[in-house]
Design an enzyme around this catalytic site. Structure first.
Site, mmCIF file in Angstrom:
data_model
loop_
_atom_site.group_PDB
_atom_site.id
_atom_site.type_symbol
_atom_site.label_atom_id
_atom_site.label_comp_id
_atom_site.label_asym_id
_atom_site.label_seq_id
_atom_site.Cartn_x
_atom_site.Cartn_y
_atom_site.Cartn_z
ATOM 1 N N CYS A 121 57.518 41.890 67.971
ATOM 2 C CA CYS A 121 57.461 43.342 67.914
ATOM 3 C C CYS A 121 58.858 43.889 67.682
ATOM 4 O O CYS A 121 59.832 43.241 67.972
ATOM 5 C CB CYS A 121 56.884 43.838 69.230
ATOM 6 S SG CYS A 121 57.379 45.463 69.728
ATOM 7 N N HIS A 278 49.283 45.666 72.030
ATOM 8 C CA HIS A 278 50.678 45.632 72.472
ATOM 9 C C HIS A 278 51.399 46.941 72.146
ATOM 10 O O HIS A 278 52.031 47.560 73.005
ATOM 11 C CB HIS A 278 51.405 44.457 71.820
ATOM 12 C CG HIS A 278 52.865 44.392 72.130
ATOM 13 N ND1 HIS A 278 53.385 43.621 73.147
ATOM 14 C CD2 HIS A 278 53.925 45.010 71.551
ATOM 15 C CE1 HIS A 278 54.704 43.769 73.180
ATOM 16 N NE2 HIS A 278 55.052 44.606 72.210
ATOM 17 N N GLU A 279 51.302 47.372 70.897
ATOM 18 C CA GLU A 279 52.039 48.562 70.475
ATOM 19 C C GLU A 279 51.518 49.828 71.144
ATOM 20 O O GLU A 279 52.284 50.756 71.404
ATOM 21 C CB GLU A 279 51.982 48.704 68.956
ATOM 22 C CG GLU A 279 52.598 47.547 68.185
ATOM 23 C CD GLU A 279 54.069 47.311 68.505
ATOM 24 O OE1 GLU A 279 54.762 48.256 68.927
ATOM 25 O OE2 GLU A 279 54.531 46.163 68.328
ATOM 26 N N HIS A 282 53.397 50.518 74.160
ATOM 27 C CA HIS A 282 54.646 51.243 73.918
ATOM 28 C C HIS A 282 54.390 52.735 73.724
ATOM 29 O O HIS A 282 55.141 53.574 74.226
ATOM 30 C CB HIS A 282 55.343 50.693 72.678
ATOM 31 C CG HIS A 282 55.980 49.355 72.871
ATOM 32 N ND1 HIS A 282 56.686 49.008 74.002
ATOM 33 C CD2 HIS A 282 56.020 48.260 72.060
ATOM 34 C CE1 HIS A 282 57.130 47.762 73.884
ATOM 35 N NE2 HIS A 282 56.737 47.289 72.716
ATOM 36 N N HIS A 288 58.873 45.992 77.451
ATOM 37 C CA HIS A 288 58.462 44.591 77.397
ATOM 38 C C HIS A 288 58.413 43.954 78.781
ATOM 39 O O HIS A 288 59.076 44.403 79.709
ATOM 40 C CB HIS A 288 59.410 43.801 76.495
ATOM 41 C CG HIS A 288 59.170 44.057 75.042
ATOM 42 N ND1 HIS A 288 60.154 43.939 74.080
ATOM 43 C CD2 HIS A 288 58.054 44.445 74.382
ATOM 44 C CE1 HIS A 288 59.642 44.230 72.900
ATOM 45 N NE2 HIS A 288 58.370 44.542 73.060
#
Length: 369
Positions: A121, A278-279, A282, A288
């Protein structure tokens, strides 16, 4: 006076508007044409540095220094990109090893290089000189379930940005030029569900891209945010912290939709839902984690599917937003439906510096919202 002010602003807007790309989507790994499968990953050349340590000079070490600077391990003010293995590179290697639970020798051994060459990432692991990946937080963090492990390794962006309290209904939209199919949009819908299952947040797709809270697009190369994509593998995607809500993916990746990697898995096949989950973390404010099983772990190998939130992810997101009233700490209901989740395998990295993301992102809010 007014005209003189508007002209430079227009020039700035034109210069940083990203150009969407036609992304590579495949229903399954067997449909990826051999011509799109590379013989090596973008960072495979780093493997030649096996055994290198402080005091050594080797052709290409300058590129490795830039890699470490990109992910926060070398200060942005550092500009000695020679091929000398100096004390700054040694410190970067040691901190990287600590973050990824490796033997912290400061030497480029095989296990360290294996991690370095993985796709990842774009968000940094170290922000403003401070690493949040390797140290467990105190056990008094928020949790809806007392059975969740006590030591936490999740992290947040600087100043812990989050969506405003009371704003539990967020909208998302796709870059219109990408013209995504229903199958691709469905992948993102499931990825959002992973987070709404454990929080009070809900996510609804809207057709108004300019007004959506979260804006998703596929781009290639330099797309205007200071962090260009690098083609197949390397960095896969990056996302901006709240309240910016921008989520960019590299359109040149071989994105697989069905998530079935139990058969042959080309080295360039990337599971779209794994990266999306995952993103989105964010987009909601998570940084992380050093827990390899966590969704927010920075790296993912090709041919890997990882979509289930780990306890560390749940603890982190619930510290920001609280728990879904219907969540009782049991296994997520989204996973046991015949899906193959290789959640014990290595994961993906986001490669955008968080400081850059926040700065560029906040500026983009003023220009595009």
């Amino acid at each position: 006076m007014k005209l003189t002010f508007l002209v430079p602003v227009l020039l700035i807007v034109i210069s940083i508007v990203p150009s969407p790309t036609s992304a590579h989507f495949f229903p399954n790994i067997s449909s990826i044409p051999p011509s799109l499968i590379p013989n090596a990953t973008i960072w495979d050349a780093f493997n030649k540095f096996a055994g290198c340590q402080k005091g050594v000079k080797a052709d290409g070490l300058s590129k490795l220094k830039k890699y470490f600077q990109l992910f926060g391990y070398i200060n942005n003010s550092y500009d000695n990109f020679s091929d000398d293995f100096d004390e700054y590179l040694e410190s970067a290697v040691r901190n990287y090893q600590l973050n990824f639970n490796l033997n912290a020798t400061g030497e480029l051994d095989a296990p360290t290089l294996k991690h370095i060459v993985m796709p990842r990432c774009g968000n940094a692991d170290i922000v403003n000189g401070t690493s949040t990946m390797r140290s467990g937080n105190p056990s008094n963090t928020y949790s809806a379930n007392s059975t969740i492990h006590a030591v936490a390794h999740y992290s947040f962006f600087p100043d812990r940005p989050r969506w405003p309290r009371g704003r539990n209904q967020l909208t998302y939209a796709f870059q219109p030029e990408n013209q995504l199919s229903d199958a691709v949009r469905g992948v993102f819908s499931r990825a959002f569900e992973r987070w709404s299952e454990v929080t009070p947040l809900t996510f609804t797709e809207t057709t108004s891209f300019s007004r959506a809270d979260l804006r998703i697009g596929f781009f290639s190369g330099d797309h205007g945010d200071g962090e260009p994509f690098d083609g197949v593998l390397g960095t896969l995607a990056h996302a901006f912290a709240p309240p910016v809500g921008r989520f960019h993916l590299d359109g040149e990746e071989n994105w697989v939709i069905d998530g079935d990697f139990m058969g042959s898995s080309p080295m360039s096949a990337i599971d779209l839902e794994s990266v999306a989950v995952h993103e989105i973390g964010h987009l909601l404010g998570l940084g992380h984690s050093s827990v390899e099983d966590a969704i927010m772990y920075p790296t993912i190998s090709s041919g890997t599917r990882k979509v289930e939130l780990a306890n560390d992810d749940v603890m982190g997101i619930q510290e920001l937003y609280g728990s879904n009233p219907n969540y009782n700490g049991s296994d997520p209901t989204l996973t046991p439906r015949g899906e193959r989740d290789m959640s014990g395998a290595p994961r993906f990295d986001c490669s955008l510096r968080c400081g850059v993301l926040l700065a560029v992102g906040l500026f983009s809010v003023l220009l595009f919202v």
